[in-house]
Design a protein around this motif. Structure first.
Motif, mmCIF file in Angstrom:
data_model
loop_
_atom_site.group_PDB
_atom_site.id
_atom_site.type_symbol
_atom_site.label_atom_id
_atom_site.label_comp_id
_atom_site.label_asym_id
_atom_site.label_seq_id
_atom_site.Cartn_x
_atom_site.Cartn_y
_atom_site.Cartn_z
ATOM 1 N N GLY A 1 -35.743 -28.899 31.812
ATOM 2 C CA GLY A 1 -35.237 -29.989 32.656
ATOM 3 C C GLY A 1 -35.156 -29.624 34.109
ATOM 4 N N ASP A 2 -34.375 -30.426 34.849
ATOM 5 C CA ASP A 2 -34.273 -30.285 36.300
ATOM 6 C C ASP A 2 -32.949 -29.682 36.757
ATOM 7 O OD1 ASP A 2 -36.740 -31.856 36.721
ATOM 8 O OD2 ASP A 2 -35.510 -33.477 35.888
ATOM 9 N N HIS A 3 -31.979 -29.637 35.870
ATOM 10 C CA HIS A 3 -30.634 -29.195 36.233
ATOM 11 C C HIS A 3 -30.040 -28.471 35.028
ATOM 12 C CE1 HIS A 3 -26.268 -29.568 36.955
ATOM 13 N NE2 HIS A 3 -26.589 -29.626 38.232
ATOM 14 N N LEU A 4 -29.540 -27.244 35.233
ATOM 15 C CA LEU A 4 -28.970 -26.458 34.143
ATOM 16 C C LEU A 4 -27.490 -26.202 34.385
ATOM 17 C CD1 LEU A 4 -29.201 -24.792 31.536
ATOM 18 C CD2 LEU A 4 -29.922 -22.845 32.957
ATOM 19 N N THR A 5 -26.679 -26.652 33.422
ATOM 20 C CA THR A 5 -25.244 -26.410 33.424
ATOM 21 C C THR A 5 -24.943 -25.432 32.300
ATOM 22 O OG1 THR A 5 -24.795 -28.628 34.254
ATOM 23 C CG2 THR A 5 -22.973 -27.485 33.170
ATOM 24 N N VAL A 6 -24.122 -24.422 32.605
ATOM 25 C CA VAL A 6 -23.805 -23.382 31.623
ATOM 26 C C VAL A 6 -22.295 -23.330 31.402
ATOM 27 C CG1 VAL A 6 -23.987 -20.931 31.041
ATOM 28 C CG2 VAL A 6 -25.816 -22.036 32.360
ATOM 29 N N GLY A 7 -21.896 -23.467 30.149
ATOM 30 C CA GLY A 7 -20.503 -23.293 29.768
ATOM 31 C C GLY A 7 -20.265 -21.863 29.338
ATOM 32 N N ILE A 8 -19.330 -21.205 29.990
ATOM 33 C CA ILE A 8 -18.989 -19.815 29.700
ATOM 34 C C ILE A 8 -17.737 -19.805 28.823
ATOM 35 C CG2 ILE A 8 -18.310 -17.595 30.713
ATOM 36 C CD1 ILE A 8 -21.108 -18.482 31.595
ATOM 37 N N SER A 9 -17.815 -19.156 27.664
ATOM 38 C CA SER A 9 -16.649 -19.066 26.787
ATOM 39 C C SER A 9 -15.507 -18.365 27.501
ATOM 40 C CB SER A 9 -16.991 -18.252 25.529
ATOM 41 O OG SER A 9 -18.013 -18.849 24.795
ATOM 42 N N THR A 10 -14.321 -18.965 27.439
ATOM 43 C CA THR A 10 -13.149 -18.297 28.009
ATOM 44 C C THR A 10 -12.884 -17.016 27.225
ATOM 45 O OG1 THR A 10 -11.595 -19.439 26.557
ATOM 46 C CG2 THR A 10 -12.063 -20.476 28.723
ATOM 47 N N ASP A 11 -12.089 -16.140 27.816
ATOM 48 C CA ASP A 11 -11.712 -14.912 27.115
ATOM 49 C C ASP A 11 -11.022 -15.256 25.797
ATOM 50 O OD1 ASP A 11 -12.771 -13.494 29.253
ATOM 51 O OD2 ASP A 11 -10.820 -13.104 30.173
ATOM 52 N N ALA A 12 -10.137 -16.268 25.820
ATOM 53 C CA ALA A 12 -9.401 -16.665 24.616
ATOM 54 C C ALA A 12 -10.342 -17.226 23.545
ATOM 55 C CB ALA A 12 -8.334 -17.691 24.977
ATOM 56 N N LEU A 13 -11.302 -18.067 23.948
ATOM 57 C CA LEU A 13 -12.260 -18.614 22.988
ATOM 58 C C LEU A 13 -13.097 -17.497 22.388
ATOM 59 C CD1 LEU A 13 -13.733 -20.860 21.493
ATOM 60 C CD2 LEU A 13 -15.106 -21.237 23.561
ATOM 61 N N ASN A 14 -13.558 -16.582 23.223
ATOM 62 C CA ASN A 14 -14.356 -15.473 22.720
ATOM 63 C C ASN A 14 -13.563 -14.658 21.696
ATOM 64 O OD1 ASN A 14 -16.971 -13.944 23.094
ATOM 65 N ND2 ASN A 14 -15.448 -12.323 23.302
ATOM 66 N N PHE A 15 -12.290 -14.402 21.994
ATOM 67 C CA PHE A 15 -11.466 -13.637 21.063
ATOM 68 C C PHE A 15 -11.309 -14.395 19.740
ATOM 69 C CE2 PHE A 15 -7.737 -11.879 19.062
ATOM 70 C CZ PHE A 15 -7.962 -10.510 19.195
#
Length: 131
Positions: free
Chosen positions: A28-42
């Motif tokens: 696509g033309d635009h990339l949005t990235v969601g980064i897992s929070t520290d709490a979500l990763n845990f």
């Protein structure tokens, strides 16, 4: 404009991360990235990331082709994130194949192959072997 969204922890950045972001952006033309929070990763992996969520956001934001970065607080909110960022395509690694198909009602769902033989876990294991 075709908007792509993807998610991940992106801890201890490696070539597999770069490749999946590049392939996602190519869709696509635009990339949005969601980064897992520290709490979500845990909650997902029962371990804390090496780099903080703020550092991981800054690292991913600095990659050419990444247009927007945000913190992902819950796997259950993916649909809300898709709507909020008006994504046309959700991209996930193929290790998640089928798990997000229900979002096809909101956008196209694409599972991209992971880079063979590369993972943050294996990289950290290798580092520990030599420590």
């Amino acid at each position: 404009m075709k908007k792509i969204i993807t998610f991940g922890t992106f801890d201890v950045l490696h070539i597999g991360h770069i490749r999946i972001l590049q392939r996602a952006r190519a869709l696509g033309d635009h990339l949005t990235v969601g980064i897992s929070t520290d709490a979500l990763n845990f909650s997902k992996k029962q371990k804390t990331p090496i780099y903080s969520e703020r550092d991981r956001m800054e690292i991913i934001r600095s990659i050419i082709g990444v247009d927007e970065v945000f913190l992902e607080h819950s796997l259950d909110l993916k649909g809300e994130y898709i709507k909020q960022y008006q994504a046309d395509v959700l991209v996930m690694g193929d290790d998640w194949a089928g798990r997000f198909d229900h979002y096809n009602t909101l956008c196209e769902v694409v599972y991209l192959p992971r880079t063979e033989g590369i993972s943050t876990t294996s990289t950290l294991e290798e580092i520990r072997r030599y420590a």
